[in-house]
Write a protein that holds these residues in place. Structure first.
Motif, PDB file in Angstrom:
ATOM      1  N   TYR A 145      83.641  58.215  21.950  1.00  0.00           N
ATOM      2  CA  TYR A 145      83.509  56.910  21.279  1.00  0.00           C
ATOM      3  C   TYR A 145      84.498  55.890  21.838  1.00  0.00           C
ATOM      4  CZ  TYR A 145      80.767  59.707  18.059  1.00  0.00           C
ATOM      5  OH  TYR A 145      79.810  60.550  17.531  1.00  0.00           O
ATOM      6  N   GLY A 146      85.051  56.199  23.028  1.00  0.00           N
ATOM      7  CA  GLY A 146      85.979  55.276  23.662  1.00  0.00           C
ATOM      8  C   GLY A 146      87.241  55.040  22.866  1.00  0.00           C
ATOM      9  N   TYR A 147      87.587  56.020  22.005  1.00  0.00           N
ATOM     10  CA  TYR A 147      88.761  55.892  21.132  1.00  0.00           C
ATOM     11  C   TYR A 147      88.711  54.594  20.323  1.00  0.00           C
ATOM     12  CZ  TYR A 147      90.261  59.668  24.172  1.00  0.00           C
ATOM     13  OH  TYR A 147      90.312  60.844  24.885  1.00  0.00           O
ATOM     14  N   PHE A 148      87.487  54.156  20.022  1.00  0.00           N
ATOM     15  CA  PHE A 148      87.254  52.947  19.226  1.00  0.00           C
ATOM     16  C   PHE A 148      87.917  51.710  19.854  1.00  0.00           C
ATOM     17  CE2 PHE A 148      87.171  55.821  15.212  1.00  0.00           C
ATOM     18  CZ  PHE A 148      85.912  56.273  15.540  1.00  0.00           C
ATOM     19  N   THR A 149      88.183  51.768  21.157  1.00  0.00           N
ATOM     20  CA  THR A 149      88.912  50.690  21.829  1.00  0.00           C
ATOM     21  C   THR A 149      88.001  50.014  22.844  1.00  0.00           C
ATOM     22  OG1 THR A 149      91.010  51.871  21.545  1.00  0.00           O
ATOM     23  CG2 THR A 149      90.965  50.108  23.186  1.00  0.00           C
ATOM     24  N   HIS A 150      87.811  48.702  22.680  1.00  0.00           N
ATOM     25  CA  HIS A 150      86.884  47.929  23.513  1.00  0.00           C
ATOM     26  C   HIS A 150      87.688  46.867  24.259  1.00  0.00           C
ATOM     27  CE1 HIS A 150      83.544  49.738  21.167  1.00  0.00           C
ATOM     28  NE2 HIS A 150      84.466  49.733  20.223  1.00  0.00           N
ATOM     29  N   LEU A 151      88.061  47.215  25.486  1.00  0.00           N
ATOM     30  CA  LEU A 151      88.809  46.290  26.337  1.00  0.00           C
ATOM     31  C   LEU A 151      87.831  45.530  27.211  1.00  0.00           C
ATOM     32  CD1 LEU A 151      91.411  45.200  27.722  1.00  0.00           C
ATOM     33  CD2 LEU A 151      91.278  47.203  29.238  1.00  0.00           C
ATOM     34  N   ARG A 152      87.929  44.205  27.138  1.00  0.00           N
ATOM     35  CA  ARG A 152      87.088  43.361  27.982  1.00  0.00           C
ATOM     36  C   ARG A 152      87.980  42.506  28.884  1.00  0.00           C
ATOM     37  NH1 ARG A 152      83.837  44.168  23.486  1.00  0.00           N
ATOM     38  NH2 ARG A 152      81.685  44.690  24.038  1.00  0.00           N
ATOM     39  N   ILE A 153      87.741  42.644  30.181  1.00  0.00           N
ATOM     40  CA  ILE A 153      88.466  41.875  31.193  1.00  0.00           C
ATOM     41  C   ILE A 153      87.462  40.974  31.878  1.00  0.00           C
ATOM     42  CG2 ILE A 153      89.838  41.998  33.305  1.00  0.00           C
ATOM     43  CD1 ILE A 153      90.815  44.745  32.385  1.00  0.00           C
ATOM     44  N   ASN A 154      87.712  39.665  31.814  1.00  0.00           N
ATOM     45  CA  ASN A 154      86.722  38.696  32.319  1.00  0.00           C
ATOM     46  C   ASN A 154      85.367  38.919  31.656  1.00  0.00           C
ATOM     47  OD1 ASN A 154      87.947  36.820  34.028  1.00  0.00           O
ATOM     48  ND2 ASN A 154      87.956  38.250  35.747  1.00  0.00           N
ATOM     49  N   GLY A 155      85.391  39.344  30.407  1.00  0.00           N
ATOM     50  CA  GLY A 155      84.161  39.542  29.652  1.00  0.00           C
ATOM     51  C   GLY A 155      83.463  40.864  29.898  1.00  0.00           C
ATOM     52  N   GLN A 156      83.959  41.655  30.861  1.00  0.00           N
ATOM     53  CA  GLN A 156      83.334  42.926  31.201  1.00  0.00           C
ATOM     54  C   GLN A 156      84.044  44.087  30.503  1.00  0.00           C
ATOM     55  OE1 GLN A 156      80.452  43.107  33.140  1.00  0.00           O
ATOM     56  NE2 GLN A 156      80.605  40.879  32.868  1.00  0.00           N
ATOM     57  N   LEU A 157      83.275  44.962  29.881  1.00  0.00           N
ATOM     58  CA  LEU A 157      83.839  46.105  29.173  1.00  0.00           C
ATOM     59  C   LEU A 157      84.423  47.101  30.170  1.00  0.00           C
ATOM     60  CD1 LEU A 157      84.130  47.229  26.270  1.00  0.00           C
ATOM     61  CD2 LEU A 157      82.004  48.481  26.670  1.00  0.00           C
ATOM     62  N   VAL A 158      85.669  47.511  29.922  1.00  0.00           N
ATOM     63  CA  VAL A 158      86.365  48.459  30.798  1.00  0.00           C
ATOM     64  C   VAL A 158      86.641  49.732  30.010  1.00  0.00           C
ATOM     65  CG1 VAL A 158      88.434  48.887  32.169  1.00  0.00           C
ATOM     66  CG2 VAL A 158      87.437  46.586  32.104  1.00  0.00           C
ATOM     67  N   PRO A 159      85.974  50.845  30.330  1.00  0.00           N
ATOM     68  CA  PRO A 159      86.205  52.091  29.598  1.00  0.00           C
ATOM     69  C   PRO A 159      87.634  52.591  29.789  1.00  0.00           C
ATOM     70  CG  PRO A 159      84.190  52.213  30.924  1.00  0.00           C
ATOM     71  CD  PRO A 159      84.927  50.982  31.362  1.00  0.00           C
ATOM     72  N   LEU A 160      88.211  53.084  28.720  1.00  0.00           N
ATOM     73  CA  LEU A 160      89.553  53.668  28.763  1.00  0.00           C
ATOM     74  C   LEU A 160      89.428  55.135  28.368  1.00  0.00           C
ATOM     75  CD1 LEU A 160      91.574  50.821  27.002  1.00  0.00           C
ATOM     76  CD2 LEU A 160      91.217  51.182  29.450  1.00  0.00           C
ATOM     77  N   THR A 161      89.838  56.021  29.263  1.00  0.00           N
ATOM     78  CA  THR A 161      89.629  57.452  29.026  1.00  0.00           C
ATOM     79  C   THR A 161      90.904  58.279  29.152  1.00  0.00           C
ATOM     80  OG1 THR A 161      89.038  57.793  31.360  1.00  0.00           O
ATOM     81  CG2 THR A 161      87.239  57.331  29.825  1.00  0.00           C
ATOM     82  N   GLU A 162      91.970  57.716  29.715  1.00  0.00           N
ATOM     83  CA  GLU A 162      93.192  58.498  29.947  1.00  0.00           C
ATOM     84  C   GLU A 162      94.177  58.287  28.807  1.00  0.00           C
ATOM     85  OE1 GLU A 162      96.801  59.078  33.205  1.00  0.00           O
ATOM     86  OE2 GLU A 162      95.067  57.827  33.714  1.00  0.00           O
TER      87      GLU A 162
END
Length: 197
Positions: A88-105
């Motif tokens: 679930y992406g650790y419920f974290t939605h990072l958007r850089i320049n509007g683009q979603l960047v998955p965080l997994t580490e």
């Protein structure tokens, strides 16, 4: 309502679009933006859980019943009640320049019991460091299925580490472009504004 906390928060989801998938678990969140040389390297979350869900996790993983997690118990929490949140992406939605960047580490997971309240603290590393002064950046912390509601801490929702005081400021607003729960809920988004020096 809860089939057991051992499988973690992911076990509480009843599936996308399932009827009645309104919040059944509540998290109060503080997010720390972790910088080095004015570039953002990671996001550190501290989550405090509601009493009902927290009590399930504590009961299952505080093996000696002393009201605290030792190293082995913390590892049990991480493996059985946290790791599945990767899906679930650790419920974290990072958007850089509007683009979603998955965080997994994940770095440095800790679980603790404070006055009977379950809390997790962990850091998500960015795939690459980002300069928020040059690149628009926003973070939302929420469950897209809205089975878990993440509430930003009322007094101190956002912190900065590794920056001079005042180097960055933040704004919290509803993310009208990315609604959840059948388009009925606008999650909150944290936008950064950072100087160049």
């Amino acid at each position: 309502m809860i089939a057991g906390a051992g499988a973690g928060l992911a076990a509480l989801h009843v599936g996308p679009g399932a009827p009645g998938a309104h919040p059944h678990v509540w998290i109060t969140s503080v997010t720390t933006f972790v910088f080095e040389d004015r570039r953002l390297f990671g996001l550190r979350h501290r989550w405090e859980f509601d009493e009902i869900f927290g009590s399930f996790v504590i009961q299952e993983h505080d093996a000696d019943g002393n009201g605290a997690f030792d190293a082995a118990e913390t590892e049990s929490v991480k493996d059985k009640a946290f790791a599945s949140l990767r899906d679930y992406g650790y419920f974290t939605h990072l958007r850089i320049n509007g683009q979603l960047v998955p965080l997994t580490e994940i770095v440095g997971f800790e679980a603790e019991i404070e006055d009977g309240v379950l809390a997790y603290e962990f850091t998500l590393s960015l795939p690459e460091p980002v300069d928020p002064a040059a690149t628009p950046l926003a973070v939302g912390v929420y469950d897209e299925e809205y089975y878990v509601e993440v509430l930003l801490d009322q007094d101190d929702p956002v912190r900065f580490a590794g920056l001079p005081s005042g180097a960055c400021t933040f704004e919290i607003q509803e993310d009208a472009e990315n609604p959840i729960y059948f388009g009925m809920v606008y999650p909150l988004s944290i936008s950064l504004s950072c100087g160049t020096s």
